[in-house]
Write a protein that holds these residues in place. Sequence first.
Motif, mmCIF file in Angstrom:
data_model
loop_
_atom_site.group_PDB
_atom_site.id
_atom_site.type_symbol
_atom_site.label_atom_id
_atom_site.label_comp_id
_atom_site.label_asym_id
_atom_site.label_seq_id
_atom_site.Cartn_x
_atom_site.Cartn_y
_atom_site.Cartn_z
ATOM 1 N N UNK A 247 0.810 -1.222 0.000
ATOM 2 C CA UNK A 247 0.000 0.000 0.000
ATOM 3 C C UNK A 247 0.840 1.266 0.000
ATOM 4 N N UNK A 248 0.442 2.195 -0.850
ATOM 5 C CA UNK A 248 0.982 3.553 -0.782
ATOM 6 C C UNK A 248 -0.209 4.501 -0.738
ATOM 7 N N UNK A 249 0.017 5.711 -0.283
ATOM 8 C CA UNK A 249 -1.062 6.693 -0.200
ATOM 9 C C UNK A 249 -1.172 7.434 -1.520
ATOM 10 N N UNK B 32 -5.737 4.807 -0.102
ATOM 11 C CA UNK B 32 -4.556 3.979 -0.386
ATOM 12 C C UNK B 32 -4.745 3.267 -1.723
ATOM 13 N N UNK B 33 -3.634 2.859 -2.314
ATOM 14 C CA UNK B 33 -3.685 2.007 -3.505
ATOM 15 C C UNK B 33 -2.668 0.886 -3.321
ATOM 16 N N UNK C 281 2.463 8.997 -1.639
ATOM 17 C CA UNK C 281 3.320 9.064 -0.454
ATOM 18 C C UNK C 281 3.633 7.634 -0.052
ATOM 19 N N UNK C 282 4.896 7.354 0.164
ATOM 20 C CA UNK C 282 5.307 6.006 0.531
ATOM 21 C C UNK C 282 5.387 5.918 2.041
ATOM 22 N N UNK C 283 4.750 4.889 2.653
ATOM 23 C CA UNK C 283 4.788 4.763 4.111
ATOM 24 C C UNK C 283 6.233 4.758 4.603
ATOM 25 N N UNK C 284 6.522 5.565 5.584
ATOM 26 C CA UNK C 284 7.887 5.626 6.113
ATOM 27 C C UNK C 284 8.798 6.528 5.308
#
Length: 96
Positions: free
Chosen positions: A45-47, A67-68, A82-85
């Motif tokens: 998942x990324x935002x 999310x996608x 936006x990538x988590x972290x």
Amino acid sequence: MAHIVKILEGFSFIPRKELTLLEALEQENVEVDYQCREGFCGSCQVTLIDGEVAYTTDPIAFIPEGKILACCCQLKSDLTIEIPGGCKMKKNEFKS
Ligand code: FES
């Protein structure tokens, strides 16, 4: 038509259109979590901040609002994600 991926707090690039978002990020040496690569596990998942994607397969994983799943979608428009972290590059990117 080519679309642009903009990674928040990262950079922008134009991926080959036949790639999934996950493959495109990998080609740019961006670190993204994944496991199944088939829409089952939800770990990729990324935002999605802005833009539109099309799923190449019907994802089984639950996808929270906003999310996608990068492993099984392709760009339908320019994307801002936006990538988590945060946007981290794979370590081997820095080897010479
Ligand atoms: S890697 Fe499992 S859903 Fe994308």
